[in-house]
Design a protein around this motif. Sequence first.
Motif: not given
Length: 188
Positions: A67-91
Motif C-alpha cells: 500500500w505504502r509503495s503506491a501511496h507516498a507519505a504526506p509531505p513533512e512540515p516545511a519547518t522540519l530540520p533536514p537532520a530530523l527529517r533524515a532521522l525519521a525516514r531512516y527510523t
Amino acid sequence: MRYEPASVYNAPARLFHWLTALLLLLQYVLAWTMPDVHRDTKPIGLIAWHLGVGMVIILLVLVRLLWRSAHAAPPEPATLPPALRALARYTHGLLYVLLIAIPLMGWANASSRGWPVTLFGFIPMPPLSPAGSSVGHALGDWHRNVAWVLIALAGVHIAGALFHQFVLRDGTLDRMLPAHRKQAASKQ
Ligand code: HEM
Ligand code: HEM
C-alpha cells in the motif's frame, strides 16, 4: 494550527500503523508469557498463538508495504530540520526491515524445530529451514535479540512522536490520528 488534508496519512495507512502496533504489543506479551522453548517443547497453547500472531504480522506488514509503495507519505512540515527529517525516514525504514526480518527468523527457527507453521491457523506455510538445521537453530537467538532492538527503535520512534507533539508542536502526531481530531484542532 492549520492542517492541510494532504498532510495526513490516508485511512488505510493509519489503520495499518495502529493495527501493527497493537499486534506487536500482543506478540511481546505472548512471547514473554509463553513457556520457555526447549528441544522437546510442543508448539501448543501460547506458543501456537505466538507463531500464529507472528504470521499475521508478516502478512500485515507486507500488505502495508504494498500500500505504502503506491501511496507516498504526506509531505513533512516545511519547518522540519533536514537532520530530523533524515532521522525519521531512516527510523521508519529500519522499523519496516525489522518488522519483516524478526518474524522470518522466528519462522525459520520454528521450521528447524520441525514445527508446522500456518497462516490463520489453517493455511500451511512452507518450512523456511530444514528440521534440525543449525542455522535455523541459531536464528532463534537472533530472533530473540533483534526483538530487543525493535523495542529500542520503537522507543526512539515514540519519543520522537512525543517530542513533535509537546516540544515542536508541529502537528506530526495528528498525521497518524483519526480525522475528527484534526478538524477540531484546525478550528482553534
Ligand atoms: C514481529 C513479530 C515477532 C516478535 C516481536 C517476536 C518476539 C519474540 C520474542 C521477544 C521472543 C523471546 C521470548 C523469550 O524471551 O522467552 C520470541 C521467541 C520465539 N518466537 Fe517470536 N516473535 C515474532 C514472530 C514470530 C514468528 C512469526 C514465529 C514463528 C512462526 C516466532 C517464533 C518464535 C519461537 C520459535 C521462539 C522461541 C525461540 C527460542 O527460544 O529459540 N516468532 N519471539
Ligand atoms: C504510541 C505509539 C506510536 C506513536 C504515537 C506513533 C506515531 C507515529 C506518527 C505520528 C507517525 C507519522 C510520522 C510522520 O509523519 O513522518 C508514525 C509513522 C510510522 N510509525 Fe509509528 N507510532 C507509534 C508506534 C509505532 C510502532 C510500535 C511501530 C512499529 C514498530 C511504528 C511504526 C511506524 C512506521 C514504520 C511509520 C512510518 C509510516 C510510513 O511513512 O510509511 N509506530 N508513527
